[in-house]
Design a protein around this motif. Structure first.
Motif, PDB file in Angstrom:
ATOM      1  N   GLY A 249     -14.446 -10.508 -11.157  1.00  0.00           N
ATOM      2  CA  GLY A 249     -15.727  -9.910 -10.828  1.00  0.00           C
ATOM      3  C   GLY A 249     -15.899  -9.521  -9.382  1.00  0.00           C
ATOM      4  N   GLU A 250     -14.960  -9.886  -8.494  1.00  0.00           N
ATOM      5  CA  GLU A 250     -15.102  -9.543  -7.080  1.00  0.00           C
ATOM      6  C   GLU A 250     -14.727  -8.080  -6.836  1.00  0.00           C
ATOM      7  OE1 GLU A 250     -14.727 -13.401  -4.315  1.00  0.00           O
ATOM      8  OE2 GLU A 250     -12.792 -12.657  -5.036  1.00  0.00           O
ATOM      9  N   ARG A 251     -15.523  -7.423  -6.010  1.00  0.00           N
ATOM     10  CA  ARG A 251     -15.287  -6.031  -5.655  1.00  0.00           C
ATOM     11  C   ARG A 251     -14.409  -5.948  -4.419  1.00  0.00           C
ATOM     12  NH1 ARG A 251     -21.592  -4.998  -5.495  1.00  0.00           N
ATOM     13  NH2 ARG A 251     -21.300  -7.068  -4.600  1.00  0.00           N
ATOM     14  N   ALA A 252     -13.510  -4.953  -4.399  1.00  0.00           N
ATOM     15  CA  ALA A 252     -12.514  -4.910  -3.330  1.00  0.00           C
ATOM     16  C   ALA A 252     -12.355  -3.515  -2.750  1.00  0.00           C
ATOM     17  CB  ALA A 252     -11.167  -5.409  -3.861  1.00  0.00           C
ATOM     18  N   PHE A 262      -1.603  -2.379  -3.232  1.00  0.00           N
ATOM     19  CA  PHE A 262      -2.447  -3.584  -3.226  1.00  0.00           C
ATOM     20  C   PHE A 262      -3.661  -3.425  -4.140  1.00  0.00           C
ATOM     21  CE2 PHE A 262      -0.335  -3.766   0.993  1.00  0.00           C
ATOM     22  CZ  PHE A 262       0.394  -4.919   0.780  1.00  0.00           C
ATOM     23  N   ALA A 263      -4.220  -2.214  -4.209  1.00  0.00           N
ATOM     24  CA  ALA A 263      -5.384  -1.985  -5.069  1.00  0.00           C
ATOM     25  C   ALA A 263      -5.062  -2.330  -6.519  1.00  0.00           C
ATOM     26  CB  ALA A 263      -5.830  -0.529  -4.966  1.00  0.00           C
ATOM     27  N   ARG A 264      -3.858  -1.987  -6.949  1.00  0.00           N
ATOM     28  CA  ARG A 264      -3.504  -2.237  -8.351  1.00  0.00           C
ATOM     29  C   ARG A 264      -3.452  -3.725  -8.662  1.00  0.00           C
ATOM     30  NH1 ARG A 264       1.289   1.058 -11.279  1.00  0.00           N
ATOM     31  NH2 ARG A 264       1.740  -0.284 -13.046  1.00  0.00           N
ATOM     32  N   PHE A 265      -2.833  -4.501  -7.784  1.00  0.00           N
ATOM     33  CA  PHE A 265      -2.708  -5.929  -8.065  1.00  0.00           C
ATOM     34  C   PHE A 265      -4.026  -6.668  -7.866  1.00  0.00           C
ATOM     35  CE2 PHE A 265       1.741  -4.785  -7.530  1.00  0.00           C
ATOM     36  CZ  PHE A 265       2.328  -5.511  -8.555  1.00  0.00           C
ATOM     37  N   VAL A 266      -4.768  -6.310  -6.823  1.00  0.00           N
ATOM     38  CA  VAL A 266      -6.071  -6.961  -6.607  1.00  0.00           C
ATOM     39  C   VAL A 266      -7.039  -6.575  -7.719  1.00  0.00           C
ATOM     40  CG1 VAL A 266      -8.068  -7.096  -5.077  1.00  0.00           C
ATOM     41  CG2 VAL A 266      -5.765  -7.156  -4.111  1.00  0.00           C
ATOM     42  N   GLY A 267      -7.034  -5.292  -8.111  1.00  0.00           N
ATOM     43  CA  GLY A 267      -7.911  -4.838  -9.191  1.00  0.00           C
ATOM     44  C   GLY A 267      -7.610  -5.514 -10.516  1.00  0.00           C
ATOM     45  N   ARG A 268      -6.332  -5.734 -10.798  1.00  0.00           N
ATOM     46  CA  ARG A 268      -5.964  -6.446 -12.033  1.00  0.00           C
ATOM     47  C   ARG A 268      -6.449  -7.889 -11.992  1.00  0.00           C
ATOM     48  NH1 ARG A 268      -2.013  -4.984 -15.588  1.00  0.00           N
ATOM     49  NH2 ARG A 268      -1.192  -7.108 -15.615  1.00  0.00           N
ATOM     50  N   ALA A 269      -6.412  -8.499 -10.811  1.00  0.00           N
ATOM     51  CA  ALA A 269      -6.832  -9.899 -10.701  1.00  0.00           C
ATOM     52  C   ALA A 269      -8.337 -10.063 -10.828  1.00  0.00           C
ATOM     53  CB  ALA A 269      -6.353 -10.471  -9.367  1.00  0.00           C
ATOM     54  N   GLY A 271     -10.560  -7.553 -12.131  1.00  0.00           N
ATOM     55  CA  GLY A 271     -11.153  -6.822 -13.253  1.00  0.00           C
ATOM     56  C   GLY A 271     -12.419  -6.092 -12.884  1.00  0.00           C
ATOM     57  N   ALA A 272     -12.635  -5.839 -11.592  1.00  0.00           N
ATOM     58  CA  ALA A 272     -13.882  -5.238 -11.113  1.00  0.00           C
ATOM     59  C   ALA A 272     -13.576  -4.004 -10.273  1.00  0.00           C
ATOM     60  CB  ALA A 272     -14.676  -6.275 -10.309  1.00  0.00           C
ATOM     61  N   ARG A 273     -14.607  -3.486  -9.657  1.00  0.00           N
ATOM     62  CA  ARG A 273     -14.502  -2.259  -8.866  1.00  0.00           C
ATOM     63  C   ARG A 273     -13.528  -2.446  -7.696  1.00  0.00           C
ATOM     64  NH1 ARG A 273     -17.293   2.451  -7.514  1.00  0.00           N
ATOM     65  NH2 ARG A 273     -17.978   2.778  -5.350  1.00  0.00           N
ATOM     66  N   VAL A 274     -12.604  -1.506  -7.552  1.00  0.00           N
ATOM     67  CA  VAL A 274     -11.710  -1.482  -6.407  1.00  0.00           C
ATOM     68  C   VAL A 274     -11.644  -0.048  -5.906  1.00  0.00           C
ATOM     69  CG1 VAL A 274      -9.650  -1.255  -7.889  1.00  0.00           C
ATOM     70  CG2 VAL A 274      -9.397  -2.010  -5.517  1.00  0.00           C
ATOM     71  N   VAL A 275     -11.869   0.132  -4.614  1.00  0.00           N
ATOM     72  CA  VAL A 275     -11.860   1.450  -3.991  1.00  0.00           C
ATOM     73  C   VAL A 275     -10.667   1.529  -3.052  1.00  0.00           C
ATOM     74  CG1 VAL A 275     -13.093   3.083  -2.527  1.00  0.00           C
ATOM     75  CG2 VAL A 275     -14.364   1.649  -4.149  1.00  0.00           C
ATOM     76  N   ALA A 276      -9.766   2.470  -3.328  1.00  0.00           N
ATOM     77  CA  ALA A 276      -8.589   2.686  -2.488  1.00  0.00           C
ATOM     78  C   ALA A 276      -8.835   3.897  -1.602  1.00  0.00           C
ATOM     79  CB  ALA A 276      -7.354   2.904  -3.361  1.00  0.00           C
ATOM     80  N   VAL A 277      -8.719   3.726  -0.294  1.00  0.00           N
ATOM     81  CA  VAL A 277      -8.970   4.790   0.666  1.00  0.00           C
ATOM     82  C   VAL A 277      -7.661   5.155   1.361  1.00  0.00           C
ATOM     83  CG1 VAL A 277     -10.257   5.487   2.712  1.00  0.00           C
ATOM     84  CG2 VAL A 277     -11.304   3.922   1.045  1.00  0.00           C
TER      85      VAL A 277
END
Length: 397
Positions: A249-252, A262-269, A271-277
């Protein structure tokens, strides 16, 4: 072969070519050690091809009467260090290939030198107490190439060569455009040896990544950024996840995201919003494909400071920072802390930039609570760090 240094504005009489006998002092950031010339010169010289404690003859390679410091090479070793070894590469040495800084240093001692540099940058630029647990507990860790002895060779999976007029491969001398011919680069992996010197293709390639106990494929432009040590992506991803401890549930935010590693692995962990810039348009295109399986993933293309200034101003729980060599700098750091993340994982290829940014984070209530450092570039002065910054409140005093 003549040495052609980078163009500089002269500040008096040139001292290039002069030789002095010196006692060598501590290692400094950049692949050299610090020495001070005897009277009447009393000038600081940054000396390559030496080790702390040695007595050497240094030949000045850059410097004039008006410069604050000079640069030089140790061309004769009068009193060698116990950590000195014969360089395995025949083109490693004064006036030769500038790619490797520490071929003359035993591998464990190379890591000790890098440890000293990272600690010094965190104390001097990061303003950390020299006796703090983060500083004293740090040591650069070995990352051997799978299937090879830990000898610091054959780790570089991609290598770019210059070409001599007759087409032979070459490397450049240190801080020079002079070319040094070579038949083989000993830090290059088998597939990166100089069979030819053609520039890399932009055609996409796929890299398999084993991290977090799983294998993932990432598409990258052939000439795009990807770590050159075969174990680097696994080590860095696992360390970022270990330090951040992402929760469901943590947003990253993943800043300077490249193709979304990193977005892919953190987002999988989470399951919440992840914004890659990411600023590079080609990398953004590949990131969108690499993150397609994450329903809540967003890829934003543009300079990090501008993207954060113009949008995504909601709170984020986690941030991954993987900036270029110059670091994130104040404009980005202050945008990051404005989102009030509980933790920031900072992946740094330059300890000086890391130290400067750590000091800025501290101004805004973020404490450096852990650092891991890895020898992903043996025989060179380069080192990769992963730092954890956690929100502790406004700095006082």
């Amino acid at each position: 072969m003549s040495r052609t240094n980078r163009a500089r504005k002269p500040r008096g009489r040139s001292r290039v070519g002069e030789r002095f006998e010196v006692e060598v002092g501590p290692v400094a950031h950049g692949g050299h050690c610090v020495a001070r010339l005897p009277e009447p010169e009393s000038r600081v010289v940054f000396v390559r091809h030496t080790l702390p404690g040695e007595r050497v003859v240094v030949e000045i390679t850059e410097g004039t009467d008006g410069d604050r410091f000079w640069r030089g090479d140790a061309v004769e070793v009068l009193d060698p260090s116990a950590d000195r070894v014969t360089p395995p590469c025949p083109v490693a040495g004064p006036g030769l290939c500038g790619g490797c800084d520490f071929q003359h240093v035993a591998l464990p001692a190379q890591r000790d030198l890098k440890t000293a540099v990272v600690r010094e940058q965190l104390v001097r630029l990061g303003r950390l107490p020299a006796d703090s647990a983060v500083v004293t507990g740090l040591h650069v860790e070995a990352v051997p190439v799978p299937g090879r002895a830990d000898d610091g060779l054959r780790w570089r999976t991609r290598q770019r060569y210059a070409a001599l007029p007759d087409g032979r491969p070459a490397m450049r001398a240190h801080r020079s455009h002079d070319l040094v011919p070579l038949d083989d680069c000993l830090i290059a992996a088998d597939g990166a040896r100089p069979a030819d010197v053609a520039p890399p293709s932009r055609d996409p390639v796929t890299h398999a990544v084993d991290a977090a106990g799983e294998r993932h494929d990432f598409v990258v432009a052939g000439d795009g950024f990807w770590q050159v040590h075969p174990e680097a992506t696994r080590v860095l991803v696992d360390t970022v996840l270990e330090l951040l401890g992402p929760r469901p549930g943590e947003r990253a935010l993943d800043l300077y995201a490249g193709v979304g590693l990193f977005a892919r692995f953190v987002g999988r962990a989470t399951g919440a919003r992840v914004v890659a810039v990411e600023a590079d348009r080609t990398a953004c295109q590949h990131a969108r494909g690499n993150l397609a399986a994450l329903e809540a993933a967003v890829v934003e293309c543009g300079p990090t400071d501008k993207v954060l200034r113009d949008g995504y101003d909601e709170p984020f729980d986690l941030v991954v920072l993987d900036p270029p060599r110059e670091g994130a700098k104040r404009a980005v750091v202050e945008q990051v802390v404005d989102r009030r993340p509980r933790a920031v994982a900072y992946v740094a290829c330059d300890p000086a930039a890391l130290g400067r940014d750590v000091a800025i984070f501290a101004e805004h209530g973020y404490e450096l609570t852990a650092v891991r450092a890895f020898d992903l570039f043996p025989m060179t002065h380069h080192v990769e760090c992963v730092a954890l910054l956690t929100r502790t409140g406004p700095r006082t005093g």
